[in-house]
Design a protein around this motif. Structure first.
Motif, PDB file in Angstrom:
ATOM      1  N   SER A   1       0.815  -1.226   0.000  1.00 15.81           N
ATOM      2  CA  SER A   1       0.000   0.000   0.000  1.00 15.81           C
ATOM      3  C   SER A   1       0.844   1.270   0.000  1.00 15.81           C
ATOM      4  O   SER A   1       0.330   2.343   0.264  1.00 15.81           O
ATOM      5  N   TRP A   2       2.137   1.169  -0.267  1.00 19.44           N
ATOM      6  CA  TRP A   2       3.005   2.337  -0.241  1.00 19.44           C
ATOM      7  C   TRP A   2       3.153   2.958  -1.616  1.00 19.44           C
ATOM      8  O   TRP A   2       3.364   2.261  -2.602  1.00 19.44           O
ATOM      9  N   THR A   3       3.039   4.267  -1.689  1.00 18.87           N
ATOM     10  CA  THR A   3       3.416   5.037  -2.874  1.00 18.87           C
ATOM     11  C   THR A   3       4.297   6.184  -2.392  1.00 18.87           C
ATOM     12  O   THR A   3       3.977   6.817  -1.377  1.00 18.87           O
TER      13      THR A   3
ATOM     14  N   GLN B   1       4.521   9.076  -3.257  1.00 16.73           N
ATOM     15  CA  GLN B   1       3.806  10.346  -3.187  1.00 16.73           C
ATOM     16  C   GLN B   1       3.096  10.531  -1.841  1.00 16.73           C
ATOM     17  O   GLN B   1       2.685  11.633  -1.498  1.00 16.73           O
ATOM     18  N   GLY B   2       2.940   9.443  -1.079  1.00 17.91           N
ATOM     19  CA  GLY B   2       2.265   9.519   0.210  1.00 17.91           C
ATOM     20  C   GLY B   2       3.027  10.318   1.243  1.00 17.91           C
ATOM     21  O   GLY B   2       2.438  10.853   2.172  1.00 17.91           O
ATOM     22  N   GLY B   3       4.331  10.396   1.095  1.00 19.72           N
ATOM     23  CA  GLY B   3       5.146  11.180   2.009  1.00 19.72           C
ATOM     24  C   GLY B   3       5.432  10.492   3.325  1.00 19.72           C
ATOM     25  O   GLY B   3       4.913   9.415   3.619  1.00 19.72           O
TER      26      GLY B   3
ATOM     27  N   GLU C   1       4.522  11.141   6.366  1.00 24.19           N
ATOM     28  CA  GLU C   1       3.382  10.963   7.273  1.00 24.19           C
ATOM     29  C   GLU C   1       2.670   9.643   6.993  1.00 24.19           C
ATOM     30  O   GLU C   1       2.316   8.908   7.911  1.00 24.19           O
ATOM     31  N   ASN C   2       2.475   9.317   5.711  1.00 20.06           N
ATOM     32  CA  ASN C   2       1.822   8.074   5.330  1.00 20.06           C
ATOM     33  C   ASN C   2       2.690   6.864   5.700  1.00 20.06           C
ATOM     34  O   ASN C   2       2.173   5.837   6.131  1.00 20.06           O
ATOM     35  N   ALA C   3       4.005   6.989   5.550  1.00 23.67           N
ATOM     36  CA  ALA C   3       4.907   5.897   5.920  1.00 23.67           C
ATOM     37  C   ALA C   3       4.812   5.614   7.415  1.00 23.67           C
ATOM     38  O   ALA C   3       4.836   4.463   7.837  1.00 23.67           O
TER      39      ALA C   3
ATOM     40  N   LEU D   1       1.641   3.604   8.081  1.00 25.15           N
ATOM     41  CA  LEU D   1       1.811   2.206   7.690  1.00 25.15           C
ATOM     42  C   LEU D   1       2.733   1.456   8.647  1.00 25.15           C
ATOM     43  O   LEU D   1       2.537   0.273   8.903  1.00 25.15           O
TER      44      LEU D   1
ATOM     45  N   GLY E   1       9.051   2.869   1.649  1.00 23.60           N
ATOM     46  CA  GLY E   1       8.038   3.091   2.673  1.00 23.60           C
ATOM     47  C   GLY E   1       8.372   2.467   4.010  1.00 23.60           C
ATOM     48  O   GLY E   1       7.550   2.480   4.924  1.00 23.60           O
TER      49      GLY E   1
END
Length: 185
Positions: free
Chosen positions: A13-15, A17-19, A21-23, A26, A176
């Motif tokens: 689920s990692w991209t 572009q998520g930056g 914060e998203n990492a 996850l 990620g």
């Protein structure tokens, strides 16, 4: 030759572009995502100029069993740790210790102090949401992000500030995955 190169492991689920914060979100999937886990790890301790290396085997069985065995040079036994709920049994050399994990277990067995950082998260290398958010059942970064720096194009260092003190988290923006976490209390 490029067909022979190993594929790079990327977090599900990692991209990119998520930056960062998203990492972090996850990386906080926590122990609830595992039904069971068997792993081997290499542990390196650095204190001043000295450096020691050990190997560890880790076993986690849902819902509440967690075991770690640490071996030193020539497979010498350094530590066995069994954690069932909050009850801990530790065997180091010929000494046995039993009791409840109140957050100071690692500091009493080793020269490391984690405060109230959950020992299971520390040993598995997961980013711990923190005591307040974990107790409340909230997901996401428990501590406020106070700063994000980019030492390289594919790396981010996220500074979190909150209850335990300052935490620095190194994130690989291509995969990620959290590469390293540092707690200063």
């Amino acid at each position: 030759l490029s067909a022979c190169a190993p594929a790079q492991l990327v977090r599900q689920s990692w991209t990119p572009q998520g930056g960062p914060e998203n990492a972090l979100l996850l990386a906080q999937s926590g122990l609830s995502a595992f039904d069971d886990l068997t792993a081997e790890a290499r542990i390196t301790f650095r204190q001043g100029r000295s450096r020691r290396t050990a190997t560890a085997s880790i076993l986690y069985l849902k819902p509440d069993l967690f075991r770690v065995d640490v071996r030193g040079p020539l497979y010498s036994h350094l530590l066995s740790l069994l954690l069932r709920d909050s009850h801990v049994t530790a065997l180091a050399g010929k000494e046995t210790w039993q009791g409840e994990d109140t957050g100071g277990l690692l500091s009493s067995l080793t020269p490391f102090e984690l405060g109230d950082y959950d020992l299971r998260y520390a040993l598995l290398g997961l980013v711990w949401p923190g005591a307040d958010d974990a107790a409340a059942g909230r997901e996401g970064p428990a501590l406020g992000i106070s700063n994000i720096s980019y030492p390289r194009a594919d790396r981010a260092i996220v500074q979190l500030v909150g209850g335990q003190g300052e935490r620095l988290v190194w994130i690989d923006l291509q995969t990620g995955f959290v590469l390293r976490e540092q707690l200063r209390s």
